[in-house]
Design a protein around this motif. Structure first.
Motif, short mmCIF file in Angstrom:
data_model
loop_
_atom_site.label_atom_id
_atom_site.label_comp_id
_atom_site.label_asym_id
_atom_site.label_seq_id
_atom_site.Cartn_x
_atom_site.Cartn_y
_atom_site.Cartn_z
N HIS A 25 70.80 77.09 -9.66
CA HIS A 25 71.83 77.83 -8.93
C HIS A 25 71.90 77.37 -7.48
N PHE A 26 73.11 77.42 -6.87
CA PHE A 26 73.24 77.01 -5.48
C PHE A 26 72.50 77.98 -4.55
N ASP A 27 72.37 79.25 -4.95
CA ASP A 27 71.51 80.19 -4.22
C ASP A 27 70.09 80.00 -4.73
N THR A 28 69.17 79.65 -3.85
CA THR A 28 67.81 79.33 -4.33
C THR A 28 67.06 80.57 -4.81
N SER A 29 67.57 81.76 -4.45
CA SER A 29 66.87 83.00 -4.85
C SER A 29 67.25 83.44 -6.27
N ILE A 30 67.99 82.60 -7.00
CA ILE A 30 68.32 82.89 -8.40
C ILE A 30 67.80 81.74 -9.26
N ILE A 31 66.95 82.06 -10.24
CA ILE A 31 66.42 81.00 -11.12
C ILE A 31 66.45 81.44 -12.58
N GLU A 32 66.31 80.47 -13.47
CA GLU A 32 66.12 80.77 -14.90
C GLU A 32 64.66 80.50 -15.25
#
Length: 569
Positions: A544-551
């Protein structure tokens, strides 16, 4: 490299080229894209529009188009990583980046040839100076110069005579180098530690249109929606929002003043934008007042509507306003004119008694003709609902086009469809928050709060999407802070995880900073997630372009969380 003259260094360069427009899937990027499309249309610039949802998409899109295009315009993506390292482009490719993600990668800042950043310099960027981060090769080469000079030119029998001064100088150089590298690591850590957002991309592109004297009311409305998106999704501070609103208000006054002289200022299809000091109630003009109060996070959290006591308090609030339930529960459009006339003032007066001092917020509204009136936040909610729609099996690309369409005033039917979807989404968020609070699903893990949405939770498919999950996470943290008695917990950030893909057994994980009025909206979870994943070899995807969102793989959830707790304690 930062662009100082956006007209000369960006627009005059691309106007004679074929352009690949790579646009991130968020509302601000869509609005910036609409303004840029309108400008390209004016000047007959050929472009190809490619929606991108993450870094993998961006890489694929670049590979597909790098043969045909030299100019790439990236909207709301690309600034916060070393772009040339990521995409490995040819020497003649040029990237123009208009991105709100901060901090901007230092390599992008100091690359003079291929990376051009359309980023407002008055944002407090705090970029480290060139000499603190990069050393010229001659300086580094100086270290080894001693070795070559005493090389094997003398016969092996003779003992080498060391010039003691030379040895000391070399040791001194190596020590200085080590110190410089340690300091460099420290500077970069401080600079890259927090993720936050800068000026809206739509506002930056609107200013380009204004400089080119090609700005229209539609473009101004899109810039307003771009800014409102940042406020709705809590990306910027209240101070930044108010400052940018004031900037846009000057443009609104200019456009309205320009139109006063024209005869058609009240024609049937005219567009009027007005500055409004309106209520923080989501979609209330397209819903009933009662449902809007119940499903807006501001009022719902203040009344604690998930409890019986909160429901009772709401009834008292409605009685205090003197509004009959019959009026409050029917569609806003159908309410009596006598009730609607001074509704905002009545609500504000009662809200002050119930501790809701900020029930009104500076925003803008638009009238299309006589019939259609929308607030900027209505359009943000509707567009977000269309962009992340889970109703039909549409691809992300189809949803992107629908969301882009609903921003055009010729497509009001689609906008109304988006508003209906947004109502369902807000109700789903409200119900999920209520069930999480009532069943104590939010756990304190030490340095942060944690909530996991179980498979089988109603509407769990909706929360596999980043924007919906962000709204839920913010709403949940506000609700938890209002309902908990533990003072320490009120100061903690929140991490939420929800099932992403059941077949691949992945979850989406998102972290937000602590809830406070004075919060600077800086998020440290991006770096923390990277470190925790590295330390435990968890199978994560930082796409994700926001680093605070991951899988994250479901099986790795426990060890990943344990590592985070250790890291942040």
């Amino acid at each position: 490299m930062f662009i100082t003259d956006i007209r000369k260094e960006f627009y005059d360069v691309v106007v004679n080229q074929r352009v690949a427009l790579l646009v991130s899937s968020d509302i601000d990027a869509l609005c910036a894209c609409k303004i840029l499309q309108a400008l390209f249309h004016c000047d007959q610039v050929q472009y190809t529009l490619v929606p991108v949802t993450g870094w993998q998409d961006l890489g694929t899109a670049f590979l597909e188009h790098k043969e045909q295009f030299r100019c790439f315009v990236l909207i709301n993506c690309g600034a916060n990583v070393d772009l040339l390292e990521t995409l490995q482009p040819e020497e003649d490719s040029i990237f123009f980046i208009c991105d709100t993600h901060r901090p901007v990668d230092v390599v992008n800042v100091y690359n003079d040839t291929q990376v051009k950043l359309m980023i407002k310099q008055d944002d407090d960027l705090g970029v480290p100076s060139y000499d603190d981060i990069f050393r010229d090769e001659e300086e580094e080469g100086g270290d080894d110069s001693g070795n070559e000079s005493d090389g094997g030119s003398e016969p092996s029998g003779k003992r080498r005579r060391y010039d003691e001064g030379e040895v000391e100088r070399r040791i001194e150089r190596q020590r200085a180098m080590r110190e410089w590298e340690a300091r460099r690591r420290e500077i970069l850590f401080d600079y890259e530690q927090y993720e936050y957002h800068g000026t809206s991309a739509a506002m930056v592109i609107f200013e380009l249109a204004w400089v080119l004297t090609k700005d229209t009311k539609d473009m101004l409305w899109w810039a307003i929606i771009g800014l409102t998106d940042q406020w709705v999704h809590d990306k910027i501070t209240h101070m930044k929002y108010v400052t940018d609103i004031a900037t846009l208000q000057r443009h609104v006054s200019r456009h309205n003043h320009r139109n006063e002289d024209e005869d058609n200022s009240l024609s049937i299809d005219c567009m009027r934008i007005s500055f409004e000091y309106d209520l923080r109630l989501a979609l209330y003009q397209h819903w009933s007042l009662f449902e809007s109060i119940c499903n807006s996070s501001y009022t719902s959290c203040n009344f604690k509507l998930w409890s019986m006591h909160g429901q009772k308090k709401l009834q008292e609030f409605l009685a205090d306003m003197g509004l009959p339930l019959k009026q409050v529960k029917q569609k806003f459009n159908s309410m009596d004119m006598s009730v609607k006339e001074n509704l905002r003032e009545v609500i504000e007066e009662s809200s002050n008694k119930y501790g809701m001092k900020d029930i009104r917020i500076q925003t803008f509204g638009v009238h299309f003709g006589f019939k259609n009136h929308f607030l900027a936040s209505d359009v943000v909610h509707a567009t977000a609902a269309l962009l992340e729609s889970t109703e039909k099996d549409d691809s992300p690309g189809d949803n992107f086009i629908k969301a882009l369409d609903c921003l055009s005033r010729s497509n009001l039917e689609r906008l109304h469809g988006g508003i209906d979807l947004a109502k369902k989404k807000l109700m789903a968020i409200q119900q999920t928050v209520a069930s999480c609070i009532c069943t104590n699903l939010i756990l304190s893990q030490g340095p942060f709060l944690y909530c996991y949405l179980l498979e089988g939770t109603p509407d769990v498919k909706l929360f596999s999407k980043p924007m919906a999950l962000t709204l839920l996470c913010q709403y949940l943290l506000k609700a938890f802070v209002r309902s908990t008695r533990n003072k320490r917990c009120k100061l903690l950030p929140l991490i939420i995880a929800a099932p992403m893909d059941v077949e691949k057994r992945t979850v989406i994980v998102l972290g937000i900073p602590p809830e406070s009025e004075t919060s600077d909206k800086k998020n440290f979870f991006g770096r923390a997630f990277e470190k925790a994943a590295e330390g435990t070899s968890s199978r994560t995807l930082h796409d994700h372009f926001d680093t605070s969102i991951i899988e994250l793989k479901m099986e790795d959830r426990t060890k990943f969380l344990d590592a985070l707790i250790t890291l942040l304690s």
